[in-house]
Write a protein that holds these residues in place. Structure first.
Motif, PDB file in Angstrom:
ATOM      1  N   GLY A  44       0.800  -1.218   0.000  1.00 53.31           N
ATOM      2  CA  GLY A  44       0.000   0.000   0.000  1.00 53.31           C
ATOM      3  C   GLY A  44       0.831   1.265   0.000  1.00 53.31           C
ATOM      4  N   TRP A  45       2.051   1.175   0.522  1.00 54.34           N
ATOM      5  CA  TRP A  45       2.943   2.337   0.563  1.00 54.34           C
ATOM      6  C   TRP A  45       3.222   2.881  -0.832  1.00 54.34           C
ATOM      7  N   MET A  46       3.092   2.040  -1.847  1.00 52.43           N
ATOM      8  CA  MET A  46       3.339   2.479  -3.220  1.00 52.43           C
ATOM      9  C   MET A  46       2.308   3.517  -3.680  1.00 52.43           C
ATOM     10  N   LEU A  47       1.157   3.535  -3.035  1.00 49.20           N
ATOM     11  CA  LEU A  47       0.082   4.445  -3.439  1.00 49.20           C
ATOM     12  C   LEU A  47       0.083   5.753  -2.658  1.00 49.20           C
ATOM     13  N   GLY A  48       1.009   5.910  -1.719  1.00 47.40           N
ATOM     14  CA  GLY A  48       1.144   7.171  -0.999  1.00 47.40           C
ATOM     15  C   GLY A  48       0.227   7.275   0.210  1.00 47.40           C
ATOM     16  N   ARG A  49       0.218   8.483   0.806  1.00 43.46           N
ATOM     17  CA  ARG A  49      -0.527   8.730   2.043  1.00 43.46           C
ATOM     18  C   ARG A  49      -1.963   9.177   1.799  1.00 43.46           C
ATOM     19  N   ARG A  50      -2.351   9.414   0.570  1.00 43.06           N
ATOM     20  CA  ARG A  50      -3.698   9.935   0.294  1.00 43.06           C
ATOM     21  C   ARG A  50      -4.765   8.848   0.207  1.00 43.06           C
ATOM     22  N   LEU A  51      -4.347   7.568   0.246  1.00 41.39           N
ATOM     23  CA  LEU A  51      -5.311   6.473   0.169  1.00 41.39           C
ATOM     24  C   LEU A  51      -5.190   5.580   1.399  1.00 41.39           C
ATOM     25  N   VAL A  52      -6.289   4.914   1.721  1.00 44.02           N
ATOM     26  CA  VAL A  52      -6.325   3.959   2.823  1.00 44.02           C
ATOM     27  C   VAL A  52      -7.271   2.826   2.426  1.00 44.02           C
ATOM     28  N   MET A  53      -6.912   1.602   2.834  1.00 39.80           N
ATOM     29  CA  MET A  53      -7.811   0.481   2.607  1.00 39.80           C
ATOM     30  C   MET A  53      -8.560   0.214   3.908  1.00 39.80           C
ATOM     31  N   ILE A  54      -9.879   0.101   3.789  1.00 40.99           N
ATOM     32  CA  ILE A  54     -10.730  -0.199   4.933  1.00 40.99           C
ATOM     33  C   ILE A  54     -11.223  -1.638   4.777  1.00 40.99           C
ATOM     34  N   GLU A  55     -10.961  -2.444   5.796  1.00 43.68           N
ATOM     35  CA  GLU A  55     -11.544  -3.783   5.857  1.00 43.68           C
ATOM     36  C   GLU A  55     -12.763  -3.669   6.762  1.00 43.68           C
ATOM     37  N   HIS A  56     -13.887  -4.124   6.261  1.00 46.64           N
ATOM     38  CA  HIS A  56     -15.138  -4.057   7.020  1.00 46.64           C
ATOM     39  C   HIS A  56     -15.859  -5.378   6.815  1.00 46.64           C
ATOM     40  N   PHE A  57     -17.005  -5.528   7.434  1.00 49.45           N
ATOM     41  CA  PHE A  57     -17.719  -6.802   7.367  1.00 49.45           C
ATOM     42  C   PHE A  57     -19.133  -6.579   6.864  1.00 49.45           C
ATOM     43  N   GLY A  58     -19.584  -7.483   6.012  1.00 48.90           N
ATOM     44  CA  GLY A  58     -20.911  -7.375   5.424  1.00 48.90           C
ATOM     45  C   GLY A  58     -22.008  -7.364   6.476  1.00 48.90           C
ATOM     46  N   ARG A  59     -23.027  -6.561   6.224  1.00 52.45           N
ATOM     47  CA  ARG A  59     -24.151  -6.431   7.163  1.00 52.45           C
ATOM     48  C   ARG A  59     -24.895  -7.745   7.336  1.00 52.45           C
ATOM     49  N   VAL A  60     -25.060  -8.478   6.261  1.00 54.41           N
ATOM     50  CA  VAL A  60     -25.826  -9.725   6.298  1.00 54.41           C
ATOM     51  C   VAL A  60     -24.893 -10.930   6.285  1.00 54.41           C
ATOM     52  N   SER A  61     -23.924 -10.932   5.395  1.00 49.82           N
ATOM     53  CA  SER A  61     -23.044 -12.088   5.227  1.00 49.82           C
ATOM     54  C   SER A  61     -21.985 -12.184   6.324  1.00 49.82           C
ATOM     55  N   HIS A  62     -21.614 -11.071   6.901  1.00 49.42           N
ATOM     56  CA  HIS A  62     -20.531 -10.983   7.893  1.00 49.42           C
ATOM     57  C   HIS A  62     -19.183 -11.390   7.301  1.00 49.42           C
ATOM     58  N   GLU A  63     -19.094 -11.391   5.983  1.00 43.81           N
ATOM     59  CA  GLU A  63     -17.843 -11.707   5.311  1.00 43.81           C
ATOM     60  C   GLU A  63     -16.971 -10.464   5.236  1.00 43.81           C
ATOM     61  N   ARG A  65     -14.908  -7.568   3.733  1.00 46.37           N
ATOM     62  CA  ARG A  65     -15.021  -6.736   2.538  1.00 46.37           C
ATOM     63  C   ARG A  65     -13.905  -5.702   2.583  1.00 46.37           C
ATOM     64  N   PHE A  66     -13.517  -5.203   1.415  1.00 39.68           N
ATOM     65  CA  PHE A  66     -12.424  -4.245   1.334  1.00 39.68           C
ATOM     66  C   PHE A  66     -12.807  -3.111   0.403  1.00 39.68           C
TER      67      PHE A  66
END
Length: 165
Positions: A44-63, A65-66
């Motif tokens: 992720g460092w290759m994309l700089g400080r202006r981006l961030v990846m958020i890992e979250h979980f599905g409301r129904v599936s609970h899987e 998500r990114f």
């Protein structure tokens, strides 16, 4: 929403070709998901400080998500991001439903974060500061969001901080 946040001298500038192109690109799922494998591989460092990846979980599936989004404001232990597609964005709806998030930035991977959805006034204040700090980027972002939303876009802000365990 976006007109009120821009400089009055910029308000007369309508969306240009690049803004319309960006609005169309934002709707291309595979294109928007391209940075995710980089973050998951620790690059992720290759994309700089202006981006961030958020890992979250599905409301129904609970899987797991990114999503990769732009950081609109950063302070010590605080990251604020904009939901360009408003409250309808799936990642935003998932965070609202379960409040669980892990962030990956250029220097950190999968760091647990507390989630706070800012109200309209707080979101507008953050976007005003962003517009001042990055006027050209704000012009193109707000134009693309307005086009994608089919009118004035409401852009809510999500704040991430260390969890209070």
């Amino acid at each position: 929403m976006t007109e009120a946040l821009t400089d009055p001298t910029q308000a007369t500038r309508g969306p240009g070709f690049l803004d319309r192109l960006a609005a169309r690109a934002l709707k291309v799922r595979w294109l928007m998901r391209m940075p995710i494998p980089l973050y998951r591989a620790g690059l992720g460092w290759m994309l700089g400080r202006r981006l961030v990846m958020i890992e979250h979980f599905g409301r129904v599936s609970h899987e797991r998500r990114f999503v990769v989004v732009e950081v609109v404001e950063r302070e010590r232990n605080v990251v604020r991001v904009a939901s360009g597609f408003g409250e309808k964005a799936q990642w935003y709806r998932n965070l609202r439903a379960n409040g669980v998030a892990y962030l990956s930035t250029g220097g950190a991977r999968r760091v647990r974060a507390a989630v706070r959805l800012l109200g309209k006034e707080e979101s507008a204040a953050v976007l005003r500061r962003y517009a001042i700090a990055h006027p050209e980027a704000w012009h193109h972002l707000s134009s693309a969001m307005d086009i994608a939303a089919g009118g004035d876009a409401h852009i809510p802000i999500v704040e991430f901080t260390p969890p209070r365990d």
